[in-house]
Design a protein around this motif. Structure first.
Motif, mmCIF file in Angstrom:
data_model
loop_
_atom_site.group_PDB
_atom_site.id
_atom_site.type_symbol
_atom_site.label_atom_id
_atom_site.label_comp_id
_atom_site.label_asym_id
_atom_site.label_seq_id
_atom_site.Cartn_x
_atom_site.Cartn_y
_atom_site.Cartn_z
ATOM 1 N N ALA A 121 0.826 -1.208 0.000
ATOM 2 C CA ALA A 121 0.000 0.000 0.000
ATOM 3 C C ALA A 121 0.863 1.262 0.000
ATOM 4 C CB ALA A 121 -0.923 -0.005 1.211
ATOM 5 N N GLY A 122 2.159 1.127 -0.243
ATOM 6 C CA GLY A 122 3.051 2.286 -0.262
ATOM 7 C C GLY A 122 3.613 2.662 1.086
ATOM 8 N N ASN A 123 3.377 1.860 2.104
ATOM 9 C CA ASN A 123 3.888 2.136 3.438
ATOM 10 C C ASN A 123 5.280 1.547 3.602
ATOM 11 O OD1 ASN A 123 1.321 3.226 4.147
ATOM 12 N ND2 ASN A 123 0.585 1.166 4.523
ATOM 13 N N ARG A 124 6.078 2.181 4.436
ATOM 14 C CA ARG A 124 7.373 1.607 4.817
ATOM 15 C C ARG A 124 7.197 0.877 6.129
ATOM 16 N NH1 ARG A 124 12.243 5.777 3.497
ATOM 17 N NH2 ARG A 124 12.079 5.633 1.248
ATOM 18 N N VAL A 125 7.707 -0.348 6.179
ATOM 19 C CA VAL A 125 7.547 -1.192 7.354
ATOM 20 C C VAL A 125 8.917 -1.723 7.748
ATOM 21 C CG1 VAL A 125 6.426 -3.254 8.280
ATOM 22 C CG2 VAL A 125 5.253 -1.883 6.549
ATOM 23 N N ALA A 126 9.256 -1.609 9.030
ATOM 24 C CA ALA A 126 10.520 -2.145 9.545
ATOM 25 C C ALA A 126 10.231 -3.007 10.761
ATOM 26 C CB ALA A 126 11.481 -1.020 9.906
ATOM 27 N N ARG A 127 10.801 -4.184 10.766
ATOM 28 C CA ARG A 127 10.732 -5.045 11.947
ATOM 29 C C ARG A 127 12.098 -4.961 12.618
ATOM 30 N NH1 ARG A 127 8.898 -11.326 12.317
ATOM 31 N NH2 ARG A 127 9.019 -11.424 14.571
ATOM 32 N N LEU A 128 12.094 -4.548 13.884
ATOM 33 C CA LEU A 128 13.329 -4.266 14.602
ATOM 34 C C LEU A 128 13.441 -5.135 15.846
ATOM 35 C CD1 LEU A 128 12.920 -0.403 14.428
ATOM 36 C CD2 LEU A 128 14.463 -1.772 13.039
ATOM 37 N N ALA A 129 14.675 -5.438 16.216
ATOM 38 C CA ALA A 129 14.925 -6.144 17.470
ATOM 39 C C ALA A 129 14.478 -5.247 18.623
ATOM 40 C CB ALA A 129 16.405 -6.490 17.602
ATOM 41 N N GLY A 130 14.097 -5.842 19.731
ATOM 42 C CA GLY A 130 13.535 -5.089 20.850
ATOM 43 C C GLY A 130 14.536 -4.421 21.757
ATOM 44 N N GLY A 131 15.642 -3.945 21.249
ATOM 45 C CA GLY A 131 16.637 -3.252 22.064
ATOM 46 C C GLY A 131 16.513 -1.749 21.964
ATOM 47 N N ARG A 132 16.963 -1.060 23.010
ATOM 48 C CA ARG A 132 16.904 0.412 23.012
ATOM 49 C C ARG A 132 17.698 1.012 21.855
ATOM 50 N NH1 ARG A 132 16.078 2.974 28.744
ATOM 51 N NH2 ARG A 132 15.093 1.238 29.809
ATOM 52 N N SER A 174 10.023 8.246 18.364
ATOM 53 C CA SER A 174 10.996 7.905 19.404
ATOM 54 C C SER A 174 10.293 7.530 20.700
ATOM 55 C CB SER A 174 11.945 9.088 19.623
ATOM 56 O OG SER A 174 12.933 8.759 20.552
ATOM 57 N N GLU A 175 9.287 8.291 21.065
ATOM 58 C CA GLU A 175 8.564 8.030 22.309
ATOM 59 C C GLU A 175 7.844 6.691 22.284
ATOM 60 O OE1 GLU A 175 8.715 9.685 25.105
ATOM 61 O OE2 GLU A 175 9.984 11.264 24.288
ATOM 62 N N ILE A 176 7.097 6.403 21.208
ATOM 63 C CA ILE A 176 6.325 5.166 21.217
ATOM 64 C C ILE A 176 7.205 3.945 20.952
ATOM 65 C CG2 ILE A 176 4.133 6.300 20.777
ATOM 66 C CD1 ILE A 176 4.222 5.371 17.903
ATOM 67 N N ALA A 177 8.303 4.111 20.232
ATOM 68 C CA ALA A 177 9.240 2.997 20.063
ATOM 69 C C ALA A 177 9.956 2.705 21.384
ATOM 70 C CB ALA A 177 10.253 3.307 18.959
ATOM 71 N N THR A 178 10.318 3.751 22.110
ATOM 72 C CA THR A 178 10.935 3.564 23.430
ATOM 73 C C THR A 178 9.969 2.849 24.364
ATOM 74 O OG1 THR A 178 12.356 5.500 23.171
ATOM 75 C CG2 THR A 178 11.947 4.743 25.423
ATOM 76 N N ASN A 179 8.709 3.248 24.352
ATOM 77 C CA ASN A 179 7.709 2.560 25.170
ATOM 78 C C ASN A 179 7.632 1.081 24.811
ATOM 79 O OD1 ASN A 179 7.056 4.885 26.538
ATOM 80 N ND2 ASN A 179 5.110 5.208 25.497
ATOM 81 N N ALA A 180 7.734 0.774 23.529
ATOM 82 C CA ALA A 180 7.648 -0.619 23.096
ATOM 83 C C ALA A 180 8.776 -1.461 23.681
ATOM 84 C CB ALA A 180 7.673 -0.704 21.563
ATOM 85 N N VAL A 202 10.733 -0.613 26.390
ATOM 86 C CA VAL A 202 10.861 -0.481 27.843
ATOM 87 C C VAL A 202 9.692 -1.137 28.581
ATOM 88 C CG1 VAL A 202 10.911 1.187 29.758
ATOM 89 C CG2 VAL A 202 12.294 1.595 27.717
ATOM 90 N N HIS A 203 8.489 -1.025 28.027
ATOM 91 C CA HIS A 203 7.295 -1.438 28.763
ATOM 92 C C HIS A 203 6.591 -2.673 28.197
ATOM 93 C CE1 HIS A 203 7.591 2.134 31.196
ATOM 94 N NE2 HIS A 203 7.585 2.898 30.120
ATOM 95 N N SER A 204 7.173 -3.347 27.223
ATOM 96 C CA SER A 204 6.526 -4.536 26.666
ATOM 97 C C SER A 204 7.525 -5.689 26.590
ATOM 98 C CB SER A 204 5.956 -4.248 25.272
ATOM 99 O OG SER A 204 6.952 -4.360 24.277
ATOM 100 N N ARG A 205 7.006 -6.832 26.213
ATOM 101 C CA ARG A 205 7.870 -8.011 26.054
ATOM 102 C C ARG A 205 8.836 -7.868 24.878
ATOM 103 N NH1 ARG A 205 3.029 -9.983 28.148
ATOM 104 N NH2 ARG A 205 2.049 -10.134 26.099
ATOM 105 N N SER A 206 8.653 -6.863 24.043
ATOM 106 C CA SER A 206 9.599 -6.623 22.953
ATOM 107 C C SER A 206 11.001 -6.402 23.490
ATOM 108 C CB SER A 206 9.174 -5.411 22.124
ATOM 109 O OG SER A 206 7.970 -5.667 21.454
ATOM 110 N N GLY A 207 11.096 -5.723 24.637
ATOM 111 C CA GLY A 207 12.386 -5.427 25.244
ATOM 112 C C GLY A 207 13.038 -6.610 25.921
ATOM 113 N N ASP A 208 12.331 -7.727 26.000
ATOM 114 C CA ASP A 208 12.883 -8.949 26.606
ATOM 115 C C ASP A 208 13.214 -9.976 25.535
ATOM 116 O OD1 ASP A 208 12.614 -7.996 29.227
ATOM 117 O OD2 ASP A 208 10.521 -8.654 29.331
ATOM 118 N N GLY A 209 13.921 -9.537 24.516
ATOM 119 C CA GLY A 209 14.334 -10.437 23.444
ATOM 120 C C GLY A 209 13.357 -10.531 22.294
ATOM 121 N N GLY A 210 12.332 -9.686 22.294
ATOM 122 C CA GLY A 210 11.342 -9.714 21.223
ATOM 123 C C GLY A 210 11.668 -8.728 20.116
ATOM 124 N N THR A 211 10.646 -8.362 19.386
ATOM 125 C CA THR A 211 10.776 -7.416 18.280
ATOM 126 C C THR A 211 9.649 -6.400 18.360
ATOM 127 O OG1 THR A 211 9.408 -8.729 16.779
ATOM 128 C CG2 THR A 211 11.793 -9.165 16.754
#
Length: 164
Positions: A8-19, A48-54, A56-65
């Motif tokens: 649909a013309g969107n840019r999508v990135a899947r990132l490791a759950g590290g700061r 930056s704010e919502i990615a940091t929340n992801a 810091v405050h979700s399972r993404s930061g515990d080895g997720g994405t």
């Protein structure tokens, strides 16, 4: 970082759950918009704010994405960050786990700078999104501003969303 389009013309990135990946999320948004976009800085800051929340405050930061999707539309920009979920919905004012007073400002910033934003919890995952309009449309958008949209779909629920 894996960057792709979604058809649909969107840019999508899947990132490791590290700061360290928050900077990559910012760079993705910056590249998608270009420095000349009238709301570039707002979009980069909110990402930056919502990615940091992801991370810091979700399972993404515990080895997720986490996944960042950037949609550049003619009248607005929409950015979504989907994480691996958390025990409860994201909320404003939670301090960082290390006791730092630097935390808890992400969702209030969304309220201040985004023309619309919301949260979808589905299947144990969180998706926080925001939209910003071009400067010319900002005043009319501010007049029509709605409270944040929050949708929760329980993991084994009936189809459709329940507004809370």
């Amino acid at each position: 970082m894996e960057i792709s389009g979604d058809g649909a013309g969107n840019r999508v990135a899947r990132l490791a759950g590290g700061r360290d990946q928050v900077g990559r999320a910012r760079r993705l948004v910056s590249a998608a918009l270009g420095r000349g976009h009238p709301r570039h800085d707002d979009c980069v800051l909110l990402t930056s704010e919502i990615a940091t929340n992801a991370v810091v405050h979700s399972r993404s930061g515990d080895g997720g994405t986490f996944t960042v999707t950037v949609s550049c539309l003619p009248d607005r920009v929409r950015v979504c960050v989907e994480d691996d979920g958390s025990a409860g919905p994201p909320c404003a004012g939670h301090p960082l786990p290390n006791g730092s007073s630097q935390g808890g400002r992400g969702l209030p910033l969304l309220d201040l700078l985004a023309d619309r934003w919301g949260l979808v919890r589905e299947g144990g995952r969180n998706e926080v999104w925001f939209e910003v309009w071009s400067d010319g449309d900002r005043r009319s958008a501010a007049l029509a501003r709605h409270r944040p949209a929050v949708w929760v779909r329980p993991a084994a629920a009936t189809p459709g969303a329940t507004s809370i």
